[in-house]
Design an enzyme around this catalytic site. Structure first.
Site, short mmCIF file in Angstrom:
data_model
loop_
_atom_site.label_atom_id
_atom_site.label_comp_id
_atom_site.label_asym_id
_atom_site.label_seq_id
_atom_site.Cartn_x
_atom_site.Cartn_y
_atom_site.Cartn_z
N SER A 31 131.45 -59.53 19.68
CA SER A 31 131.38 -60.67 18.78
C SER A 31 131.60 -60.46 17.39
CB SER A 31 129.84 -61.58 18.71
OG SER A 31 129.71 -62.15 20.07
N HIS A 62 135.91 -66.11 21.70
CA HIS A 62 136.57 -64.79 22.27
C HIS A 62 137.97 -65.25 22.80
CE1 HIS A 62 132.76 -62.49 23.07
NE2 HIS A 62 132.24 -63.77 23.03
N HIS A 84 131.60 -62.02 30.49
CA HIS A 84 130.17 -62.00 30.86
C HIS A 84 129.56 -62.27 32.00
CE1 HIS A 84 131.06 -62.16 26.22
NE2 HIS A 84 129.92 -61.50 26.27
N TYR A 86 126.84 -64.15 32.54
CA TYR A 86 126.54 -65.70 32.28
C TYR A 86 127.35 -66.64 32.65
CZ TYR A 86 127.75 -65.11 27.83
OH TYR A 86 128.50 -64.86 26.38
N GLU A 87 128.92 -66.15 32.53
CA GLU A 87 129.80 -67.02 32.66
C GLU A 87 129.87 -67.52 34.33
OE1 GLU A 87 133.60 -66.36 30.13
OE2 GLU A 87 132.24 -64.48 29.68
N ALA A 114 127.48 -57.30 19.64
CA ALA A 114 126.53 -57.88 18.88
C ALA A 114 125.28 -57.92 19.62
CB ALA A 114 126.96 -59.27 18.39
N MET A 212 123.52 -59.33 26.06
CA MET A 212 124.12 -59.81 27.44
C MET A 212 125.40 -59.19 27.92
SD MET A 212 123.35 -63.65 26.34
CE MET A 212 122.16 -64.15 25.23
N SER A 213 125.66 -58.10 27.57
CA SER A 213 127.06 -57.25 28.14
C SER A 213 126.71 -55.62 28.00
CB SER A 213 127.98 -57.64 27.07
OG SER A 213 127.80 -56.98 25.76
N ASN A 236 121.00 -60.00 14.52
CA ASN A 236 119.61 -60.93 14.53
C ASN A 236 118.67 -60.09 14.94
OD1 ASN A 236 121.05 -61.79 17.29
ND2 ASN A 236 118.92 -61.78 17.46
N HIS A 248 123.79 -68.84 18.63
CA HIS A 248 125.31 -67.95 18.53
C HIS A 248 126.04 -68.14 17.28
CE1 HIS A 248 128.41 -66.18 20.54
NE2 HIS A 248 129.36 -67.16 20.28
N1 HPA Z 1 119.38 -61.49 22.59
C1 HPA Z 1 120.37 -61.23 23.54
N2 HPA Z 1 121.79 -61.12 23.06
C2 HPA Z 1 122.09 -61.26 21.79
C3 HPA Z 1 121.28 -61.32 20.83
C4 HPA Z 1 119.88 -61.32 21.17
O1 HPA Z 1 118.96 -61.54 20.42
N3 HPA Z 1 121.92 -61.30 19.81
C5 HPA Z 1 123.10 -61.12 20.04
N4 HPA Z 1 123.42 -61.01 21.51
#
Ligand code: HPA
Length: 273
Positions: A31, A62, A84, A86-87, A114, A212-213, A236, A248
């Site tokens: 990201s 993306h 990903h 989750y897709e 990220a 998540m990757s 974050n 997001h």
């Molecule tokens: N959790 C999971 N995936 C993420 C996060 C998070 O806080 N920030 C960016 N991708």
């Protein structure tokens, strides 16, 4: 030949019909880093939807294509947009592009993402060199018949992230005066962000950042004997550590703020490979 390997070879053939480019380094853009691919000396690009059987990313922001070209003198293949779990794709499909880039010739893999900061000494905007990972919350991409042509049934995972490459990333960070942290990346499935209790658990388990990757990609790359480097951008603080609800948009906003320096870091690292 097993189904997964057959599909991989079909995708390889589809690419080889369009280019003979042989990359040395494979780069996956997370990201906020997606535009980096537009800054290199591009020789050729292939949209994922031009490759029959290829899983196509649906996440906003993306773009889905392979970019082939040069970073300084280094031949690279870049995944502009990753796939990903989750897709809704199977794990074999999620990691297919990584295997493909190895079959195209790449010996080194640089993974970027990220991530949410779990380690409380981290701050939003930091970069973390991935030293190790926890993938136990997602299915292993190696489940199923082993693809002997790619690697062994029971691969060793004691040094997933190459120590020399970690050192190179650290040195490049220093030169750019970037606050570089180091730590363990834990992959959850997403797509929901975690609950505060899940983040407390992640912390107890030894995670410094969550996302998540990446971890599943590193497993198949290690299975194939690739040299792997990983950089997380802390977009974050993870749930319950920061005060803000996660979104997001926030992840993208923070990543965009640091886009130029992240690009520079990745550029310098690749130039040294
Ligand atoms: N959790 C999971 N995936 C993420 C996060 C998070 O806080 N920030 C960016 N991708």
């Amino acid at each position: 030949m097993g189904f997964v390997y057959e599909k991989l070879n079909q995708c390889l053939q589809a690419i080889r019909e369009k280019t003979n480019f042989k990359p040395k380094v494979a780069l996956v853009l997370g990201s906020g880093l997606g535009n980096y691919a537009d800054t290199i000396q591009i020789e050729c690009s292939i949209s994922y939807d031009e490759i029959e059987g290829f899983p196509i990313s649906t996440v906003q922001g993306h773009k889905g294509r392979f970019v082939f070209g040069y970073v300084e003198k280094v031949p690279v293949v870049i995944m502009q947009g990753r796939v990903h779990y989750y897709e809704g794709y199977s794990m074999e499909d999620v990691v297919l592009p990584i295997r493909l880039m190895k079959l195209l010739g790449a010996e080194t893999l640089l993974l970027t993402n990220a991530a949410g900061g779990v380690n409380e000494t981290f701050q939003v905007g930091d970069f973390m060199i991935i030293t190790d990972q926890i993938s136990s919350f997602v299915p292993s991409p190696l489940i199923g018949e082993n693809i002997e042509q790619l690697g062994t049934r029971f691969p060793d995972m004691s040094h997933i992230y190459d120590v020399e490459l970690q050192h190179t990333i650290k040195e490049c960070g220093k030169q750019l005066q970037i606050s570089m942290k180091e730590g363990v990346y834990l992959q959850f499935t997403g797509p929901a962000y975690e609950s505060p209790s899940e983040i407390r658990m992640a912390k107890i388990l030894g995670a410094d950042a969550v996302g998540m990757s990446t971890a599943c990609e590193a497993i198949v790359a290690n299975h194939m004997g690739m040299k792997i480097g990983g950089i997380s951008f802390i977009s974050n603080m993870a749930s319950g550590i920061g005060t803000q609800p996660l979104s997001h948009e926030e992840v993208k906003l923070e990543a965009d703020k640091k886009e130029k320096i992240f690009q520079q870091l990745v550029h310098n690292v690749i130039s040294m490979l």
